[in-house]
Motif scaffolding. Structure first.
Motif, PDB file in Angstrom:
ATOM      1  N   PRO A  25       0.848  -1.195   0.000  1.00 33.99           N
ATOM      2  CA  PRO A  25       0.000   0.000   0.000  1.00 33.99           C
ATOM      3  C   PRO A  25       0.888   1.252   0.000  1.00 33.99           C
ATOM      4  CG  PRO A  25       0.043  -0.987   2.186  1.00 33.99           C
ATOM      5  CD  PRO A  25       0.801  -1.915   1.272  1.00 33.99           C
ATOM      6  N   GLU A  26       0.372   2.360  -0.477  1.00 34.16           N
ATOM      7  CA  GLU A  26       1.174   3.590  -0.576  1.00 34.16           C
ATOM      8  C   GLU A  26       1.736   4.029   0.767  1.00 34.16           C
ATOM      9  OE1 GLU A  26       0.303   6.606  -3.166  1.00 34.16           O
ATOM     10  OE2 GLU A  26       0.210   5.073  -4.741  1.00 34.16           O
ATOM     11  N   SER A  27       1.028   3.632   1.835  1.00 30.18           N
ATOM     12  CA  SER A  27       1.449   4.064   3.168  1.00 30.18           C
ATOM     13  C   SER A  27       2.705   3.333   3.650  1.00 30.18           C
ATOM     14  CB  SER A  27       0.305   3.828   4.158  1.00 30.18           C
ATOM     15  OG  SER A  27      -0.048   2.460   4.136  1.00 30.18           O
ATOM     16  N   ALA A  28       3.028   2.190   3.038  1.00 32.80           N
ATOM     17  CA  ALA A  28       4.188   1.412   3.493  1.00 32.80           C
ATOM     18  C   ALA A  28       5.424   1.869   2.735  1.00 32.80           C
ATOM     19  CB  ALA A  28       3.935  -0.073   3.276  1.00 32.80           C
ATOM     20  N   THR A  29       6.222   2.721   3.352  1.00 29.99           N
ATOM     21  CA  THR A  29       7.360   3.318   2.652  1.00 29.99           C
ATOM     22  C   THR A  29       8.700   3.026   3.316  1.00 29.99           C
ATOM     23  OG1 THR A  29       7.085   5.341   3.917  1.00 29.99           O
ATOM     24  CG2 THR A  29       5.961   5.240   1.785  1.00 29.99           C
ATOM     25  N   THR A  30       8.691   2.246   4.394  1.00 30.19           N
ATOM     26  CA  THR A  30       9.954   1.922   5.070  1.00 30.19           C
ATOM     27  C   THR A  30      10.052   0.416   5.303  1.00 30.19           C
ATOM     28  OG1 THR A  30       9.009   2.055   7.288  1.00 30.19           O
ATOM     29  CG2 THR A  30       9.911   4.109   6.363  1.00 30.19           C
ATOM     30  N   LEU A  31      11.277  -0.020   5.613  1.00 32.90           N
ATOM     31  CA  LEU A  31      11.506  -1.427   5.949  1.00 32.90           C
ATOM     32  C   LEU A  31      10.627  -1.857   7.123  1.00 32.90           C
ATOM     33  CD1 LEU A  31      15.294  -2.297   6.069  1.00 32.90           C
ATOM     34  CD2 LEU A  31      13.496  -3.542   4.872  1.00 32.90           C
ATOM     35  N   ALA A  32      10.538  -1.011   8.141  1.00 38.34           N
ATOM     36  CA  ALA A  32       9.742  -1.348   9.326  1.00 38.34           C
ATOM     37  C   ALA A  32       8.278  -1.557   8.942  1.00 38.34           C
ATOM     38  CB  ALA A  32       9.870  -0.247  10.380  1.00 38.34           C
ATOM     39  N   GLU A  64      18.732  -0.148   7.855  1.00 45.58           N
ATOM     40  CA  GLU A  64      18.087   0.021   9.161  1.00 45.58           C
ATOM     41  C   GLU A  64      16.566   0.047   8.964  1.00 45.58           C
ATOM     42  OE1 GLU A  64      19.742   0.078  12.095  1.00 45.58           O
ATOM     43  OE2 GLU A  64      21.518  -0.349  10.891  1.00 45.58           O
ATOM     44  N   PRO A  65      15.799  -0.133  10.062  1.00 47.50           N
ATOM     45  CA  PRO A  65      14.329  -0.181   9.947  1.00 47.50           C
ATOM     46  C   PRO A  65      13.707   1.049   9.287  1.00 47.50           C
ATOM     47  CG  PRO A  65      15.008  -0.956  12.103  1.00 47.50           C
ATOM     48  CD  PRO A  65      16.249  -0.437  11.435  1.00 47.50           C
ATOM     49  N   ASP A  66      14.344   2.212   9.410  1.00 47.23           N
ATOM     50  CA  ASP A  66      13.745   3.425   8.827  1.00 47.23           C
ATOM     51  C   ASP A  66      14.148   3.636   7.361  1.00 47.23           C
ATOM     52  OD1 ASP A  66      16.368   4.084   9.192  1.00 47.23           O
ATOM     53  OD2 ASP A  66      16.006   5.919  10.331  1.00 47.23           O
ATOM     54  N   ALA A  67      14.854   2.676   6.775  1.00 47.51           N
ATOM     55  CA  ALA A  67      15.278   2.807   5.374  1.00 47.51           C
ATOM     56  C   ALA A  67      14.061   2.873   4.453  1.00 47.51           C
ATOM     57  CB  ALA A  67      16.165   1.634   4.980  1.00 47.51           C
ATOM     58  N   ALA A  68      14.168   3.693   3.406  1.00 47.91           N
ATOM     59  CA  ALA A  68      13.061   3.863   2.459  1.00 47.91           C
ATOM     60  C   ALA A  68      12.965   2.644   1.537  1.00 47.91           C
ATOM     61  CB  ALA A  68      13.287   5.119   1.632  1.00 47.91           C
ATOM     62  N   VAL A  69      11.721   2.297   1.194  1.00 49.45           N
ATOM     63  CA  VAL A  69      11.459   1.201   0.255  1.00 49.45           C
ATOM     64  C   VAL A  69      10.615   1.770  -0.883  1.00 49.45           C
ATOM     65  CG1 VAL A  69      10.302  -1.017  -0.045  1.00 49.45           C
ATOM     66  CG2 VAL A  69      11.601  -0.564   2.049  1.00 49.45           C
ATOM     67  N   ALA A  70      11.047   1.496  -2.127  1.00 49.59           N
ATOM     68  CA  ALA A  70      10.344   2.046  -3.286  1.00 49.59           C
ATOM     69  C   ALA A  70       9.993   0.943  -4.281  1.00 49.59           C
ATOM     70  CB  ALA A  70      11.214   3.106  -3.963  1.00 49.59           C
ATOM     71  N   ASP A  71       9.142   1.286  -5.216  1.00 51.20           N
ATOM     72  CA  ASP A  71       8.684   0.328  -6.220  1.00 51.20           C
ATOM     73  C   ASP A  71       9.866  -0.375  -6.895  1.00 51.20           C
ATOM     74  OD1 ASP A  71       6.644  -0.927  -7.732  1.00 51.20           O
ATOM     75  OD2 ASP A  71       7.176   0.346  -9.432  1.00 51.20           O
TER      76      ASP A  71
END
Lengths: 84, 152
Positions: A25-32, A64-71
């Motif tokens: 979902p668009e809201s999920a933008t980090t590893l955590a 780290e858990p706050d790392a960004a995740v992208a398409d």
């Protein structure tokens, strides 16, 4: 957005899966957020939330858990490494 | 090709010779070889299986070698790490560092091993009389890698 997720070693066995492609979902933008999303399926997937000292990588770099995740990213979750 | 992840065994002498071939500037070669022990955490070990993350493991090893080259004045490095199922006394890992002088070669070799232990994605599973078990990471490995950050 779609990402590839891989699981290794004791985590792969606990989850019963070497990996999968998931729709985020668009809201999920980090590893955590990815971790919480997968663990939230319940059953054995909760072991992803329970594993102590979980390590992760984004596009084959330790992250780290706050790392960004992208398409299109490749995310991996695994226990602390024990090579050498 | 300074880094290899492979199932096959390696020949330490042949690897040193290959690293030094054609060079006359090397004054010191330090090597480390890791072997499968037949005992760990109080249990007999009759086999060990190593898993890795293809792609990331090689990249992590290359990165560790690059860090060592940036930190010490060394001339050539070779790292080989085996994967798959191994028996006690089998070789697991080889690090060879060639430099002008022993100080840099010893230090870089130890640094590469300490970082490999905590940064390169490999996981060991041991077969023991009590069954198969994943090896837990050791805090002593984290502290060994950590000391290099304090200018040690």
């Amino acid at each position: 957005m779609k990402i590839k997720v891989l699981y290794f070693a004791a985590l792969r066995e606990a989850l019963g899966s070497p990996g999968e492609t998931i729709e985020l979902p668009e809201s999920a933008t980090t590893l955590a957020a990815v971790r919480a999303l997968i663990a939230g399926r319940g059953g054995d997937w909760d072991k992803l939330a329970q594993m102590k000292n979980l390590r992760a990588a984004v596009n084959q770099r330790m992250a780290e858990p706050d790392a960004a995740v992208a398409d299109g990213d490749e995310v991996a979750f695994f226990p602390p490494v024990t090579g050498g | 090709m300074s880094v290899s992840v492979q199932q096959a065994d390696f020949d330490i002498g042949a690897e040193i010779d290959a690293l030094l071939a054609g060079r006359t500037d090397v004054g010191a070669v330090a090597t480390f070889t890791g072997l499968v022990r037949d005992v760990n955490d109080g249990s007999g070990v009759h086999a060990m299986t190593l898993e890795h993350y293809p792609g990331m493991t090689e990249a992590a090893l290359e990165d560790i070698v690059a860090q060592a080259k940036a930190r010490w004045d060394i001339l050539a490095v070779r790292v080989i790490h085996r994967v798959g199922t191994l028996q006690p006394a089998d070789r697991i890992v080889l690090v060879v560092v060639a430099g002008s002088h022993r100080g840099e070669a010893f230090a870089a070799c130890e640094f590469i091993m300490d970082y490999l232990k905590t940064q390169a994605p490999f996981w060991k599973r041991e077969d023991t009389p009590e069954g198969s078990r994943w090896v837990d990471a050791r805090e002593s490995d984290d502290s060994a890698a950590e000391r290099w950050k304090q200018g040690g």
